[in-house]
Design a protein around this motif. Sequence first.
Motif, PDB file in Angstrom:
ATOM      1  N   GLY A 157       0.781  -1.215   0.000  1.00 47.76           N
ATOM      2  CA  GLY A 157       0.000   0.000   0.000  1.00 47.76           C
ATOM      3  C   GLY A 157       0.820   1.276   0.000  1.00 47.76           C
ATOM      4  O   GLY A 157       1.871   1.354   0.632  1.00 47.76           O
ATOM      5  N   THR A 158       0.315   2.283  -0.703  1.00 46.94           N
ATOM      6  CA  THR A 158       0.927   3.605  -0.706  1.00 46.94           C
ATOM      7  C   THR A 158      -0.162   4.670  -0.669  1.00 46.94           C
ATOM      8  O   THR A 158      -1.346   4.397  -0.892  1.00 46.94           O
ATOM      9  CB  THR A 158       1.789   3.849  -1.966  1.00 46.94           C
ATOM     10  OG1 THR A 158       0.953   3.778  -3.128  1.00 46.94           O
ATOM     11  CG2 THR A 158       2.929   2.850  -2.067  1.00 46.94           C
ATOM     12  N   LEU A 159       0.287   5.885  -0.405  1.00 42.44           N
ATOM     13  CA  LEU A 159      -0.546   7.076  -0.540  1.00 42.44           C
ATOM     14  C   LEU A 159       0.041   7.907  -1.665  1.00 42.44           C
ATOM     15  O   LEU A 159       1.251   8.154  -1.701  1.00 42.44           O
ATOM     16  CB  LEU A 159      -0.554   7.874   0.763  1.00 42.44           C
ATOM     17  CG  LEU A 159      -1.318   9.195   0.764  1.00 42.44           C
ATOM     18  CD1 LEU A 159      -2.815   8.957   0.569  1.00 42.44           C
ATOM     19  CD2 LEU A 159      -1.053   9.963   2.062  1.00 42.44           C
ATOM     20  N   ARG A 160      -0.801   8.354  -2.595  1.00 43.42           N
ATOM     21  CA  ARG A 160      -0.342   9.179  -3.712  1.00 43.42           C
ATOM     22  C   ARG A 160      -0.221  10.636  -3.293  1.00 43.42           C
ATOM     23  O   ARG A 160      -1.008  11.131  -2.486  1.00 43.42           O
ATOM     24  CB  ARG A 160      -1.319   9.086  -4.882  1.00 43.42           C
ATOM     25  CG  ARG A 160      -1.121   7.883  -5.760  1.00 43.42           C
ATOM     26  CD  ARG A 160      -1.989   7.997  -6.997  1.00 43.42           C
ATOM     27  NE  ARG A 160      -1.695   6.937  -7.954  1.00 43.42           N
ATOM     28  CZ  ARG A 160      -2.285   6.828  -9.138  1.00 43.42           C
ATOM     29  NH1 ARG A 160      -3.194   7.728  -9.521  1.00 43.42           N
ATOM     30  NH2 ARG A 160      -1.984   5.842  -9.953  1.00 43.42           N
ATOM     31  N   ARG A 161       0.742  11.316  -3.869  1.00 43.08           N
ATOM     32  CA  ARG A 161       0.924  12.733  -3.595  1.00 43.08           C
ATOM     33  C   ARG A 161      -0.326  13.542  -3.962  1.00 43.08           C
ATOM     34  O   ARG A 161      -0.669  14.531  -3.306  1.00 43.08           O
ATOM     35  CB  ARG A 161       2.135  13.263  -4.374  1.00 43.08           C
ATOM     36  CG  ARG A 161       2.488  14.715  -4.065  1.00 43.08           C
ATOM     37  CD  ARG A 161       3.651  15.169  -4.914  1.00 43.08           C
ATOM     38  NE  ARG A 161       4.872  14.394  -4.656  1.00 43.08           N
ATOM     39  CZ  ARG A 161       5.721  14.664  -3.668  1.00 43.08           C
ATOM     40  NH1 ARG A 161       5.483  15.670  -2.845  1.00 43.08           N
ATOM     41  NH2 ARG A 161       6.805  13.922  -3.513  1.00 43.08           N
ATOM     42  N   SER A 162      -1.015  13.117  -5.000  1.00 50.09           N
ATOM     43  CA  SER A 162      -2.230  13.805  -5.438  1.00 50.09           C
ATOM     44  C   SER A 162      -3.453  13.409  -4.628  1.00 50.09           C
ATOM     45  O   SER A 162      -4.545  13.948  -4.844  1.00 50.09           O
ATOM     46  CB  SER A 162      -2.476  13.519  -6.925  1.00 50.09           C
ATOM     47  OG  SER A 162      -2.582  12.128  -7.160  1.00 50.09           O
ATOM     48  N   GLY A 163      -3.273  12.464  -3.699  1.00 51.45           N
ATOM     49  CA  GLY A 163      -4.370  12.021  -2.855  1.00 51.45           C
ATOM     50  C   GLY A 163      -4.885  10.654  -3.249  1.00 51.45           C
ATOM     51  O   GLY A 163      -4.904  10.299  -4.426  1.00 51.45           O
ATOM     52  N   GLY A 164      -5.306   9.887  -2.268  1.00 49.40           N
ATOM     53  CA  GLY A 164      -5.879   8.572  -2.527  1.00 49.40           C
ATOM     54  C   GLY A 164      -4.888   7.445  -2.336  1.00 49.40           C
ATOM     55  O   GLY A 164      -3.674   7.600  -2.546  1.00 49.40           O
ATOM     56  N   LEU A 165      -5.421   6.286  -1.943  1.00 49.43           N
ATOM     57  CA  LEU A 165      -4.604   5.093  -1.741  1.00 49.43           C
ATOM     58  C   LEU A 165      -4.272   4.455  -3.088  1.00 49.43           C
ATOM     59  O   LEU A 165      -4.971   4.641  -4.085  1.00 49.43           O
ATOM     60  CB  LEU A 165      -5.349   4.092  -0.860  1.00 49.43           C
ATOM     61  CG  LEU A 165      -5.777   4.590   0.520  1.00 49.43           C
ATOM     62  CD1 LEU A 165      -6.589   3.522   1.254  1.00 49.43           C
ATOM     63  CD2 LEU A 165      -4.569   5.007   1.346  1.00 49.43           C
ATOM     64  N   ASN A 166      -3.196   3.662  -3.081  1.00 47.63           N
ATOM     65  CA  ASN A 166      -2.707   3.081  -4.324  1.00 47.63           C
ATOM     66  C   ASN A 166      -2.000   1.775  -4.006  1.00 47.63           C
ATOM     67  O   ASN A 166      -1.283   1.688  -3.001  1.00 47.63           O
ATOM     68  CB  ASN A 166      -1.728   4.058  -4.986  1.00 47.63           C
ATOM     69  CG  ASN A 166      -1.116   3.509  -6.255  1.00 47.63           C
ATOM     70  OD1 ASN A 166      -1.760   3.523  -7.299  1.00 47.63           O
ATOM     71  ND2 ASN A 166       0.118   3.044  -6.183  1.00 47.63           N
ATOM     72  N   ASP A 167      -2.224   0.747  -4.838  1.00 44.48           N
ATOM     73  CA  ASP A 167      -1.423  -0.470  -4.669  1.00 44.48           C
ATOM     74  C   ASP A 167      -0.114  -0.295  -5.419  1.00 44.48           C
ATOM     75  O   ASP A 167      -0.039   0.428  -6.421  1.00 44.48           O
ATOM     76  CB  ASP A 167      -2.180  -1.721  -5.102  1.00 44.48           C
ATOM     77  CG  ASP A 167      -2.688  -1.664  -6.537  1.00 44.48           C
ATOM     78  OD1 ASP A 167      -2.642  -0.587  -7.157  1.00 44.48           O
ATOM     79  OD2 ASP A 167      -3.146  -2.715  -7.036  1.00 44.48           O
ATOM     80  N   PHE A 168       0.926  -0.989  -4.963  1.00 42.10           N
ATOM     81  CA  PHE A 168       2.285  -0.639  -5.374  1.00 42.10           C
ATOM     82  C   PHE A 168       3.177  -1.867  -5.278  1.00 42.10           C
ATOM     83  O   PHE A 168       2.974  -2.727  -4.413  1.00 42.10           O
ATOM     84  CB  PHE A 168       2.794   0.455  -4.422  1.00 42.10           C
ATOM     85  CG  PHE A 168       4.017   1.180  -4.874  1.00 42.10           C
ATOM     86  CD1 PHE A 168       3.931   2.210  -5.812  1.00 42.10           C
ATOM     87  CD2 PHE A 168       5.262   0.873  -4.350  1.00 42.10           C
ATOM     88  CE1 PHE A 168       5.067   2.904  -6.211  1.00 42.10           C
ATOM     89  CE2 PHE A 168       6.400   1.550  -4.749  1.00 42.10           C
ATOM     90  CZ  PHE A 168       6.306   2.569  -5.679  1.00 42.10           C
TER      91      PHE A 168
END
Length: 215
Positions: A157-168
Amino acid sequence: MFFVRIFLSAVLFLRICNALPYGSDLILKFYGSSNQLKINSKDAAPRGYISFENSFYKYHRDPQTWAKARQICEVEGGYLAIINSDDEASFLLGMMAKYPADVLTDVQSKDFVLLGFHDYFKDREFVTIDGKSMESSGYMHWAPGQPDNAGGNEHCGTLRRSGGLNDFPCETPSPFICEISAHTQFTINDVQNNEMIKSKFIQNAVYPQTLKPNN
């Protein structure tokens, strides 16, 4: 003899606490016969950490794989950050904003920070590192189009700089954010018998920036 051992254990624990960056502000309380000590560090942030609500947070710009990042956070007495609210997400985005892409010259994935969730156990069933479902964590705001498991290899899991969770991809080194709860508990027996706890506390107090897990 029993009471002498308890007394000596408490003295040892206090000496370890005094080595901590926030040791002078710790409040220690005994809980009956359980021999449990509660460390209340709510009003004193550990070195390098920033206080927000009921936790402390630290942005690590040195990129690490997800497993390494998790280990570093644990060595520092915390865990990879888990988002529980919109306010907390906004706070973490604010931490990321202090390290814009043009500052992270040695980082490949400049727009992400690793967080404490994954779907290692079952694809698309994300859980936090403490074993709870993402729904129960209180925050499930994914970035547009996520999670997508791009390349079939995105399980962390990550957090994007532009907002929102993201798989990675778990093996892609990235910055990460550690979280330490304002209320941490250990028992006297933990401190007396566990050399790892003693060493972790003392080393982290002396080498907070350079402490890294063994390869």
